[in-house]
Structure formats: C-alpha cells, structure tokens
Write a protein that holds these residues in place. Structure first.
Motif, PDB file in Angstrom:
ATOM      1  N   ARG A   1       8.054   8.693  -3.189  1.00 28.70           N
ATOM      2  CA  ARG A   1       9.004   8.120  -4.151  1.00 28.70           C
ATOM      3  C   ARG A   1       8.272   7.455  -5.310  1.00 28.70           C
ATOM      4  N   GLU A   2       7.193   6.722  -5.017  1.00 26.34           N
ATOM      5  CA  GLU A   2       6.434   6.052  -6.065  1.00 26.34           C
ATOM      6  C   GLU A   2       5.777   7.054  -7.005  1.00 26.34           C
TER       7      GLU A   2
ATOM      8  N   ARG B   1       0.786  -3.405  -3.266  1.00 23.70           N
ATOM      9  CA  ARG B   1       0.438  -2.159  -3.960  1.00 23.70           C
ATOM     10  C   ARG B   1       0.461  -2.342  -5.471  1.00 23.70           C
TER      11      ARG B   1
ATOM     12  N   SER C   1       5.419  -3.940  -2.042  1.00 20.00           N
ATOM     13  CA  SER C   1       5.340  -3.680  -3.482  1.00 20.00           C
ATOM     14  C   SER C   1       4.299  -4.577  -4.144  1.00 20.00           C
TER      15      SER C   1
ATOM     16  N   TYR D   1       2.834  -3.097  -7.511  1.00 22.82           N
ATOM     17  CA  TYR D   1       4.005  -2.478  -8.147  1.00 22.82           C
ATOM     18  C   TYR D   1       3.673  -1.106  -8.708  1.00 22.82           C
ATOM     19  N   PHE D   2       3.025  -0.288  -7.894  1.00 29.05           N
ATOM     20  CA  PHE D   2       2.538   1.024  -8.327  1.00 29.05           C
ATOM     21  C   PHE D   2       3.625   1.899  -8.934  1.00 29.05           C
ATOM     22  N   GLY D   3       4.804   1.938  -8.364  1.00 27.95           N
ATOM     23  CA  GLY D   3       5.833   2.873  -8.791  1.00 27.95           C
ATOM     24  C   GLY D   3       6.705   2.409  -9.939  1.00 27.95           C
ATOM     25  N   ASP D   4       6.369   1.299 -10.603  1.00 24.23           N
ATOM     26  CA  ASP D   4       7.267   0.795 -11.648  1.00 24.23           C
ATOM     27  C   ASP D   4       6.829   1.178 -13.062  1.00 24.23           C
TER      28      ASP D   4
ATOM     29  N   SER E   1       8.211   8.581  -9.321  1.00 21.22           N
ATOM     30  CA  SER E   1       8.569   7.624 -10.372  1.00 21.22           C
ATOM     31  C   SER E   1       7.486   7.536 -11.435  1.00 21.22           C
ATOM     32  N   VAL E   2       6.231   7.480 -11.011  1.00 20.81           N
ATOM     33  CA  VAL E   2       5.117   7.395 -11.957  1.00 20.81           C
ATOM     34  C   VAL E   2       5.053   8.644 -12.841  1.00 20.81           C
TER      35      VAL E   2
ATOM     36  N   ARG F   1       7.689   6.489   1.066  1.00 20.37           N
ATOM     37  CA  ARG F   1       7.571   5.511  -0.010  1.00 20.37           C
ATOM     38  C   ARG F   1       6.543   5.968  -1.043  1.00 20.37           C
ATOM     39  N   THR F   2       5.416   6.498  -0.577  1.00 16.32           N
ATOM     40  CA  THR F   2       4.380   6.982  -1.490  1.00 16.32           C
ATOM     41  C   THR F   2       4.910   8.122  -2.352  1.00 16.32           C
TER      42      THR F   2
END
Length: 94
Positions: A46-47, A10, A7, A12-15, A50-51, A43-44
């Motif tokens: 999921r991120e 990356r 995370s 914190y790309f997905g937050d 989220s984005v 994981r990608t």
C-alpha cells in the motif's frame, strides 16, 4: 504495534509521492489489491503504491470468523482472491 507507531517508525514512508512518479506511465484501469490490514507485507505494498501514485482498489480479505461452532464466515473478497491466486496468500495485486 499500533498503525500510528509503525508509521512514525517508518518515517511516514507512504505519505509522499516520488518525484519521478509524476511523469511515469499509469495503468488505465485501477489495480486491485487483495489485502488485510494486519499484514506488514500488505502495508508495504500500500505504501509503495502511494509513493508511486498508482491508483488501486483495496479489497479487504480478513481471516474467517466463526458464526457458530460449525459455520465459518469468510471475508467478502477472500474466496475470490483464493480462486484467482490459487491459495490464500496476501497481498495479491491484480
């Protein structure tokens, strides 16, 4: 690598939610994501979900484990994902 380290690497790309996603079309029914935790492709996905602020239900599909020498135990959703996708390739988004 640990999940926290990845995370951080990356950034914190997905937050964060993308600003254009606020007014975008959303499916009426949450998507179903067949995935497993150790996969970088899962994981990608999921991120990105989220984005884009898209609702989804995560259905974990871990690899089989062996109860004893002759009996394999499959993850709860793995056989369903294989039936829908035709083979055991993850992530599978429905």
């Amino acid at each position: 690598l640990s999940s926290q380290l990845v995370s951080k690497l990356r950034l914190y790309f997905g937050d964060r939610i993308h600003p254009d996603a606020v007014s975008a079309y959303r499916p009426r029914v949450p998507l179903r994501l067949y995935e497993y935790e150790a996969s970088s492709a899962c994981r990608t996905v999921r991120e990105v979900l989220s984005v884009l602020d898209i609702d989804y239900v995560s259905l974990p599909c871990p690899c089989e484990s062996f109860v004893d020498e002759t009996t394999a135990k499959y993850g709860r959703w793995r056989l369903e994902a294989e039936a829908k996708g035709g083979k055991a390739e993850f992530p599978l988004l429905e």
